[in-house]
Design an enzyme around this catalytic site. Structure first.
Site, mmCIF file in Angstrom:
data_model
loop_
_atom_site.group_PDB
_atom_site.id
_atom_site.type_symbol
_atom_site.label_atom_id
_atom_site.label_comp_id
_atom_site.label_asym_id
_atom_site.label_seq_id
_atom_site.Cartn_x
_atom_site.Cartn_y
_atom_site.Cartn_z
ATOM 1 N N GLN A 155 9.689 22.870 35.563
ATOM 2 C CA GLN A 155 9.106 24.206 35.694
ATOM 3 C C GLN A 155 9.743 25.147 34.674
ATOM 4 O O GLN A 155 10.681 25.874 34.980
ATOM 5 C CB GLN A 155 9.356 24.726 37.116
ATOM 6 N N PHE A 156 9.236 25.126 33.443
ATOM 7 C CA PHE A 156 9.817 25.949 32.383
ATOM 8 C C PHE A 156 9.709 27.441 32.693
ATOM 9 O O PHE A 156 10.504 28.240 32.205
ATOM 10 C CB PHE A 156 9.188 25.624 31.020
ATOM 11 N N THR A 157 8.760 27.843 33.532
ATOM 12 C CA THR A 157 8.574 29.267 33.820
ATOM 13 C C THR A 157 9.741 29.874 34.599
ATOM 14 O O THR A 157 9.829 31.096 34.709
ATOM 15 C CB THR A 157 7.251 29.518 34.580
#
Length: 150
Positions: A78-80
């Site tokens: 989950q890069f966000t």
């Protein structure tokens, strides 16, 4: 590394209308990786997660760890989680590691988690458009950042 842990009664990950991961009691781990992350972050975070006492004992007091209850886990990249929102209305993801750095660290994180937990871990697919479903138990949701070990 930054994680969001959600204690779940059940959770699943679907990609292209196909369920690729599904668990009952355990943890859904959303994992964000940044450029500065390394093996030290992996070692500290995996140990912290599997031993964190966030599951109810016989008196419904959060005294048991995922290891204690032999719970299951799904890890989803989950890069966000590394979104910078200070300026403007469009988040910046400049702190999130590029795939050539993030993918090997993601794979090492999963492998180390399997060693720590002593069982196979289910996962999403790095970079895929995933639909994550969960029944948050509690609700219990905890954020841990390996760069802030206080």
């Amino acid at each position: 590394m930054k994680v969001v842990l959600q204690r779940v009664s059940k959770a699943s990950v679907t990609i292209n209308n196909k369920i690729v991961a599904e668990i009952n009691t355990g943890l859904l781990v959303l994992l964000g990786i940044e450029e500065a992350d390394n093996q030290e972050d992996i070692d500290w975070l995996t140990s912290k997660i599997v031993n964190l006492r966030i599951f109810g004992d016989e008196n419904q007091v959060m005294n048991l760890s995922l290891k204690d209850i032999d719970g299951e886990m799904i890890i989803v990249s989950q890069f966000t989680l590394h979104a910078l929102t200070k300026k403007g209305n469009r988040p910046s993801y400049i702190k999130a590691a590029k795939p050539e750095i993030a993918i090997p660290l993601y794979e090492k994180f999963i492998a180390k988690m399997e060693i720590e937990l002593g069982k196979k871990i289910q996962t999403g697919q790095f970079g895929a458009d995933m639909k994550v479903a969960l029944l948050n138990d509690g609700p219990v949701t905890i954020i841990i950042d390996s760069k802030n070990k206080e």
